[in-house]
Design a protein around this motif. Sequence first.
Motif, PDB file in Angstrom:
ATOM      1  N   ASN A  43       0.812  -1.211   0.000  1.00 15.70           N
ATOM      2  CA  ASN A  43       0.000   0.000   0.000  1.00 15.70           C
ATOM      3  C   ASN A  43       0.846   1.262   0.000  1.00 15.70           C
ATOM      4  N   GLU A  44       1.898   1.264   0.802  1.00 14.65           N
ATOM      5  CA  GLU A  44       2.743   2.448   0.856  1.00 14.65           C
ATOM      6  C   GLU A  44       3.496   2.635  -0.461  1.00 14.65           C
ATOM      7  N   ARG A  45       3.963   1.543  -1.062  1.00 14.31           N
ATOM      8  CA  ARG A  45       4.634   1.639  -2.358  1.00 14.31           C
ATOM      9  C   ARG A  45       3.682   2.174  -3.415  1.00 14.31           C
ATOM     10  N   LEU A  46       2.429   1.719  -3.355  1.00 12.50           N
ATOM     11  CA  LEU A  46       1.430   2.180  -4.314  1.00 12.50           C
ATOM     12  C   LEU A  46       1.214   3.681  -4.187  1.00 12.50           C
ATOM     13  N   ILE A  47       1.009   4.152  -2.970  1.00 14.32           N
ATOM     14  CA  ILE A  47       0.756   5.577  -2.759  1.00 14.32           C
ATOM     15  C   ILE A  47       1.948   6.419  -3.211  1.00 14.32           C
ATOM     16  N   LYS A  48       3.157   5.987  -2.876  1.00 18.25           N
ATOM     17  CA  LYS A  48       4.347   6.752  -3.263  1.00 18.25           C
ATOM     18  C   LYS A  48       4.547   6.727  -4.786  1.00 18.25           C
ATOM     19  N   THR A  49       4.145   5.630  -5.419  1.00 22.25           N
ATOM     20  CA  THR A  49       4.222   5.561  -6.878  1.00 22.25           C
ATOM     21  C   THR A  49       3.241   6.531  -7.509  1.00 22.25           C
TER      22      THR A  49
ATOM     23  N   GLY B 138       5.376  -3.418  -8.535  1.00 24.20           N
ATOM     24  CA  GLY B 138       6.029  -4.706  -8.366  1.00 24.20           C
ATOM     25  C   GLY B 138       5.165  -5.745  -7.690  1.00 24.20           C
ATOM     26  N   VAL B 139       3.844  -5.690  -7.961  1.00 23.41           N
ATOM     27  CA  VAL B 139       2.914  -6.662  -7.387  1.00 23.41           C
ATOM     28  C   VAL B 139       1.953  -7.113  -8.479  1.00 23.41           C
ATOM     29  N   ALA B 140       1.071  -8.057  -8.127  1.00 25.18           N
ATOM     30  CA  ALA B 140       0.073  -8.534  -9.073  1.00 25.18           C
ATOM     31  C   ALA B 140      -0.988  -7.463  -9.312  1.00 25.18           C
ATOM     32  N   ARG B 141      -1.598  -7.496 -10.490  1.00 31.84           N
ATOM     33  CA  ARG B 141      -2.635  -6.521 -10.819  1.00 31.84           C
ATOM     34  C   ARG B 141      -3.789  -6.591  -9.830  1.00 31.84           C
ATOM     35  N   GLU B 142      -4.150  -7.816  -9.414  1.00 27.22           N
ATOM     36  CA  GLU B 142      -5.259  -7.966  -8.477  1.00 27.22           C
ATOM     37  C   GLU B 142      -4.961  -7.283  -7.147  1.00 27.22           C
ATOM     38  N   THR B 143      -3.691  -7.316  -6.729  1.00 23.06           N
ATOM     39  CA  THR B 143      -3.299  -6.671  -5.479  1.00 23.06           C
ATOM     40  C   THR B 143      -3.460  -5.163  -5.578  1.00 23.06           C
ATOM     41  N   VAL B 144      -3.046  -4.592  -6.714  1.00 25.81           N
ATOM     42  CA  VAL B 144      -3.198  -3.154  -6.925  1.00 25.81           C
ATOM     43  C   VAL B 144      -4.671  -2.769  -6.981  1.00 25.81           C
ATOM     44  N   SER B 145      -5.481  -3.567  -7.667  1.00 24.03           N
ATOM     45  CA  SER B 145      -6.910  -3.271  -7.783  1.00 24.03           C
ATOM     46  C   SER B 145      -7.564  -3.259  -6.408  1.00 24.03           C
ATOM     47  N   LEU B 146      -7.199  -4.209  -5.551  1.00 14.10           N
ATOM     48  CA  LEU B 146      -7.752  -4.258  -4.204  1.00 14.10           C
ATOM     49  C   LEU B 146      -7.314  -3.039  -3.395  1.00 14.10           C
ATOM     50  N   ALA B 147      -6.039  -2.679  -3.504  1.00 14.21           N
ATOM     51  CA  ALA B 147      -5.525  -1.524  -2.764  1.00 14.21           C
ATOM     52  C   ALA B 147      -6.199  -0.237  -3.229  1.00 14.21           C
ATOM     53  N   LEU B 148      -6.416  -0.094  -4.535  1.00 18.93           N
ATOM     54  CA  LEU B 148      -7.083   1.095  -5.052  1.00 18.93           C
ATOM     55  C   LEU B 148      -8.526   1.169  -4.571  1.00 18.93           C
TER      56      LEU B 148
ATOM     57  N   ASN C 114     -11.944   7.578   0.421  1.00 14.55           N
ATOM     58  CA  ASN C 114     -12.138   8.891  -0.203  1.00 14.55           C
ATOM     59  C   ASN C 114     -10.836   9.668  -0.429  1.00 14.55           C
ATOM     60  N   VAL C 115      -9.766   8.957  -0.760  1.00 16.76           N
ATOM     61  CA  VAL C 115      -8.508   9.655  -1.052  1.00 16.76           C
ATOM     62  C   VAL C 115      -8.180   9.623  -2.548  1.00 16.76           C
ATOM     63  N   LEU C 116      -8.983   8.889  -3.318  1.00 16.89           N
ATOM     64  CA  LEU C 116      -8.844   8.940  -4.772  1.00 16.89           C
ATOM     65  C   LEU C 116     -10.118   8.445  -5.424  1.00 16.89           C
TER      66      LEU C 116
ATOM     67  N   PHE D 141      -6.771  12.112  -8.104  1.00 17.66           N
ATOM     68  CA  PHE D 141      -6.366  12.259  -6.703  1.00 17.66           C
ATOM     69  C   PHE D 141      -5.567  13.537  -6.513  1.00 17.66           C
ATOM     70  N   SER D 142      -5.427  13.907  -5.244  1.00 20.83           N
ATOM     71  CA  SER D 142      -4.589  15.036  -4.868  1.00 20.83           C
ATOM     72  C   SER D 142      -3.305  14.487  -4.260  1.00 20.83           C
ATOM     73  N   PRO D 143      -2.139  14.785  -4.824  1.00 18.62           N
ATOM     74  CA  PRO D 143      -0.877  14.310  -4.248  1.00 18.62           C
ATOM     75  C   PRO D 143      -0.709  14.740  -2.801  1.00 18.62           C
ATOM     76  N   GLU D 144      -1.166  15.955  -2.473  1.00 20.08           N
ATOM     77  CA  GLU D 144      -1.046  16.446  -1.111  1.00 20.08           C
ATOM     78  C   GLU D 144      -1.873  15.601  -0.148  1.00 20.08           C
ATOM     79  N   VAL D 145      -3.070  15.224  -0.580  1.00 19.32           N
ATOM     80  CA  VAL D 145      -3.937  14.378   0.260  1.00 19.32           C
ATOM     81  C   VAL D 145      -3.288  13.011   0.475  1.00 19.32           C
ATOM     82  N   LEU D 146      -2.711  12.451  -0.575  1.00 16.43           N
ATOM     83  CA  LEU D 146      -2.048  11.150  -0.446  1.00 16.43           C
ATOM     84  C   LEU D 146      -0.848  11.232   0.489  1.00 16.43           C
ATOM     85  N   ARG D 147      -0.088  12.321   0.424  1.00 15.97           N
ATOM     86  CA  ARG D 147       1.063  12.479   1.323  1.00 15.97           C
ATOM     87  C   ARG D 147       0.607  12.502   2.773  1.00 15.97           C
TER      88      ARG D 147
END
Length: 237
Positions: free
Chosen positions: A144-150, A181-191, A198-200, A209-215
């Motif tokens: 999740n953290e890698r996804l948000i930073k990406t 660097g994960v499976a598509r299903e993992t990213v879909s679940l995280a999104l 309500n962050v994206l 999304f707002s980068p500031e909100v994600l930070r």
Amino acid sequence: MQTTTYGSDQTISQVFTDASLGARPASVEAGTVLYEPNDAAENVHFIHRGQVRLYQVGPDGSQRLVEILGAEEWFGIAALAKAGQYGVRAVVVTNSVITEVNANKLMESLMHRPQHLVELTKQLASKVQAAHNDAACLIFEDCNERLIKTLIRFSDSAAATRQEDGVVLRITHNQLAQAVGVARETVSLALTQLRHQNVLRTGRNQLFFSPEVLRKFVNRGTNGNGNAVAHREPQVA
């Protein structure tokens, strides 16, 4: 990556359009593969207009999205390093205008342009630092953290368009999974989880999304060790 301006109109783009290099901007159609990982690394490319994505390719043919590049950015580090092979696949995503310059001629030109050599060195150092940070994320941070930073990193790329309340990032779940660097299903679940919080917002091959909100979100979700408290993929013993 923004280029630094010297004087009134001197930018690093002038190096790549130097007539003495014998290179001219060329129109390149979307979908064109400029080079493959095993191709001889001889040239550096500069993007005048459009978008190019770089992929690392695994032995099984799988891909990992490394960079999304746009106007005023260059690529071809392997050629400058005389690495022999590029090591990545370069794919043109939108109709683009790109200049291809021989790496040896480029370095010769830069010897007479110290201000541009300094700027190119800074940009190269920035790319190396980003690669180190990216490698550290793969080891020390959860999905999740890698996804948000990406998402935050790509919010400044050619794939993103600024809006009043944030950005629109044009990327598929599969491409995002390649970058994280994960499976598509993992990213879909995280999104889906991020959307429920309500962050994206998601659309067809688009994320809003707002980068500031994600930070703020990722910082709020960290524990005392600085690691996000979120779903972690099972570790293999």
